[in-house]
Enzyme design. Structure first.
Site, short mmCIF file in Angstrom:
data_model
loop_
_atom_site.label_atom_id
_atom_site.label_comp_id
_atom_site.label_asym_id
_atom_site.label_seq_id
_atom_site.Cartn_x
_atom_site.Cartn_y
_atom_site.Cartn_z
N ILE B 90 0.84 -1.19 0.00
CA ILE B 90 0.00 0.00 0.00
C ILE B 90 0.88 1.25 0.00
CG2 ILE B 90 -1.84 1.23 1.24
CD1 ILE B 90 -2.28 -1.47 2.79
N CYS B 91 0.58 2.16 -0.89
CA CYS B 91 1.32 3.43 -0.94
C CYS B 91 0.56 4.45 -0.09
CB CYS B 91 1.43 3.90 -2.38
SG CYS B 91 2.29 5.45 -2.53
#
Lengths: 154, 151
Positions: B90-91
């Site tokens: 996840i960014c």
């Protein structure tokens, strides 16, 4: 253990012994066959002997492995942290009841540190964080900027 | 108990007693030291992910909450989202440089649910293929790669 639980009533003996607290009294005498230390001893003990610093977020290194620049930066940071006011919890502050870092309620007599943004933490909890990042955990305000503002207004 | 265990114990109590909407800790997944959690989350109503169920894997080091937890989507259903790689990474800046010890499992989960909720179009990150092929297993490390190469 218990970054936030050390009371100010530590006597001289506890300083000599290092960091043992109430719950690991029984471990003072080493067992005959030495196993890897239980997890609660792994962290605090070596930190007392050889301080571990965090020259940048996520990087942890013992004091003797720091570059000169990192040592200067850390010394400056320590100096700045020492400028921040401290006190002891006396139960009169109705707003700040809990340290959001350890999530424990403040107990009467526990050492606190006050940041310029007026957020309050256990001294040990916030000092540990400020050595990694000089920001308030609650409002993300950079502490050095806020410190400068307080100097200018005084 | 270490300070990390104490704090995670408190978080677990709060989250099982009063779970936020669409977020529940999978208590079977917990290791005894609480260093790994699985949290089930549900897409919020009237969003693109409504009714979908996802799993988040949390890993904590002994320096939690000073170090951020490692958080990624795990299991069979990985949301298709511009900030979620198909390997579950996840960014999200609060998971690395914007981490604060005042954040918690609960606030991270709510941020991720809200990240999903604000999505307008289900699509993979533009660099998904190369990222998934070249990244490290630990999303906390690969974030740097992402920044250095795509900015």
């Amino acid at each position: 253990m218990g970054n936030c639980f050390k009371s100010s009533s530590n006597d001289d003996i506890s300083l000599l012994r290092g960091n043992d607290t109430e719950s690991n009294e029984s471990t003072i005498e080493p067992p005959p066959f030495v196993e890897p230390p239980p997890p609660y001893r792994a962290q605090p003990e070596p930190q007392r002997r050889m301080p571990i610093y965090h020259p940048s977020p996520g990087v942890s290194r013992p004091a003797n492995q720091l570059s000169e620049d990192e040592q200067i930066k850390i010394a400056q940071r320590l100096g700045l942290i020492n400028h921040l006011p401290t006190g002891k919890y006396d139960g009169t502050n109705k707003k700040a009841k809990e340290c959001v870092i350890c999530m424990n309620e403040f107990l009467i007599g526990e050492p606190l540190r006050y940041l310029p943004c007026m957020h309050i933490y256990h001294k040990e909890c916030i000092d540990d964080w400020l050595m990694r990042s000089f920001t308030c955990p609650s409002c993300m305000e950079p502490v050095d900027a806020a410190l400068l503002t307080t100097y200018q207004t005084n | 108990m270490t300070s990390m265990e104490k704090r995670l114990q408190k978080e677990l109590q709060a989250m099982t007693k009063d779970p936020p909407a669409g977020v529940s800790v999978n208590t079977n997944s917990l290791s005894s030291s609480l260093s790994e959690w699985i949290v089930d989350i549900e897409g919020a109503p009237s969003t693109l992910y409504e009714g979908e169920r996802f799993q988040l894997g949390f890993k904590f080091t002994s320096r939690y909450p000073f170090d951020s937890p490692q958080v990624m989507f795990i299991g069979p259903n990985i949301p298709v989202h511009p900030h979620v790689y198909s390997n579950g990474h996840i960014c999200l800046s609060i998971l690395t440089e914007d981490w604060s010890p005042a954040l918690s499992v609960q606030s991270v989960c709510l941020s991720i649910v809200s990240m999903l909720s604000s999505c307008k179009e289900k699509k993979l990150p533009p660099d998904n293929a190369i990222y998934v092929r070249t990244c490290s297993k630990d999303p906390k490390k690969t974030r740097w790669w992402y920044h250095d190469n795509s900015v």
